[in-house]
Design an enzyme around this catalytic site. Structure first.
Site, short mmCIF file in Angstrom:
data_model
loop_
_atom_site.label_atom_id
_atom_site.label_comp_id
_atom_site.label_asym_id
_atom_site.label_seq_id
_atom_site.Cartn_x
_atom_site.Cartn_y
_atom_site.Cartn_z
N LYS A 52 0.84 -1.20 0.00
CA LYS A 52 0.00 0.00 0.00
C LYS A 52 0.87 1.25 0.00
O LYS A 52 0.61 2.20 -0.74
CB LYS A 52 -0.95 -0.02 1.21
CG LYS A 52 -2.02 -1.12 1.09
CD LYS A 52 -2.83 -1.35 2.35
CE LYS A 52 -3.76 -2.56 2.14
NZ LYS A 52 -4.60 -2.89 3.31
N GLN A 96 -4.86 -1.90 9.51
CA GLN A 96 -4.73 -3.21 8.88
C GLN A 96 -5.27 -4.31 9.80
O GLN A 96 -4.98 -4.34 10.99
CB GLN A 96 -3.25 -3.48 8.54
CG GLN A 96 -2.99 -4.73 7.74
CD GLN A 96 -3.56 -4.69 6.32
OE1 GLN A 96 -3.70 -3.63 5.72
NE2 GLN A 96 -3.91 -5.84 5.79
N ASP A 119 -11.16 2.21 3.61
CA ASP A 119 -11.37 0.76 3.49
C ASP A 119 -12.85 0.44 3.25
O ASP A 119 -13.19 -0.68 2.85
CB ASP A 119 -10.97 0.06 4.80
CG ASP A 119 -9.62 -0.63 4.71
OD1 ASP A 119 -9.24 -1.02 3.60
OD2 ASP A 119 -8.98 -0.79 5.76
#
Ligand code: GUN
Length: 293
Positions: A52, A96, A119
């Site tokens: 990322k 995460q 997200d």
């Protein structure tokens, strides 16, 4: 059979994003800024986050990586989330997953400001998605939609069978493909570990989305001739011939299944790279205040 080249498509989209960033810079605008919080030392999570950050560099975004030991308390992590929520320089951020067992993932997700939830995991974004309102789409389903769209794969009226009902892939892609939209307008069957005769359900599919996390779960006998197969699985399989001791395989037995398909995604190089690119697209939207104004 046509291969859906997620690696190539993701590079194309990243070039498009980089061009946008170039324009933003020319106009003296603020470059999109993504932050990622990584807790603990899970090798897969480390690899995903590394990817990322690398993608941010590639498209010209700013990025901030916050790494914490797995001993961090829930309270300390929630404080980091609060700081990111109120930091005007950060357009969007992710925490995460998975998190260590002593931390309540749902609570952490709930504390993320939905306007920065790139997200698309917050229930507000999930609910808006389900109602067809502007929202951040979860990255993997968003990547799948782009593959279907850019490869001009007809979805309207098709029978789509989704294998797996997770909050981040199976459930949202089922909703998205059944919406009155393009891609969309599918008749969707969602299957899971308790589905009776799963094989016969899958064998009726025009489009199969495999997101169950079991290596080579989908075999040739389950796949109708001419089906479109999207393989979301990223499973590590022991392989002593590789330097790192493993190789990545999907949820689909690619070699057996591919000859039966009209389109299929490989692993690696299919859905995986598209997921990261979708996060970049969401971050661009966040910096433009496209979803929430
Ligand atoms: N873990 C596995 N996939 C994801 C993802 O898309 N986002 C975050 N935050 N964690 C993940």
């Amino acid at each position: 059979m046509q291969l859906i080249d997620g690696k190539k498509l993701s590079e194309t989209i990243k070039e498009e994003i980089a061009d946008e960033v170039g324009l933003i810079k020319k106009q003296d605008g603020k470059v999109p800024h993504l932050a990622a919080v990584l807790v603990g030392d899970d090798p897969a999570s480390q690899a995903y986050v590394r990817n990322k950050v690398r993608s941010c560099d590639q498209v010209g975004f700013e990025s901030t990586l916050i790494k914490k030991d797995s001993s961090i308390t829930q309270e300390e992590l929630l404080e980091i989330v609060e700081d990111l929520n109120s930091n005007d320089d950060i357009d969007g951020f992710i925490v995460q997953l998975p998190l260590p067992k002593h931390i309540d993932e749902s609570l952490v997700t709930l504390k993320i400001d939905p306007t920065k939830d790139v997200d698309g995991f917050h229930p507000i974004n999930f609910g808006r998605m389900a109602q067809g309102l502007p929202s951040y789409l979860p990255a993997t389903p968003y990547g799948i939609l782009q593959m279907l769209e850019r490869y001009k794969i007809e979805t309207s009226g098709m029978h789509c069978v989704v294998i797996g009902r997770s909050n981040i892939v199976g459930t949202p892609i089922s909703i998205l493909l059944s919406r009155k939209a393009s891609p969309g307008n599918c008749t969707v069957t969602i299957t899971h570990s308790r589905t009776r005769d799963l094989s016969s359900e899958v064998s009726r599919a025009d489009i199969i989305i495999a997101a169950i996390g079991i290596p080579h779960f989908v075999t040739a006998d389950m796949v109708k001739e001419g089906a479109v197969v999207i393989d979301v699985g990223i499973n590590r399989m022991e392989d002593e011939t590789r330097k790192r001791g493993y190789r990545l395989v999907g949820d689909v037995d690619f070699d057996q299944v591919a000859p039966r398909c009209s389109f299929i995604t490989p692993v690696p190089g299919g859905v995986g790279p598209m997921t990261v690119t979708s996060l970049m697209l969401n971050t661009l939207k966040a910096s433009r205040r496209e979803i929430y104004g």
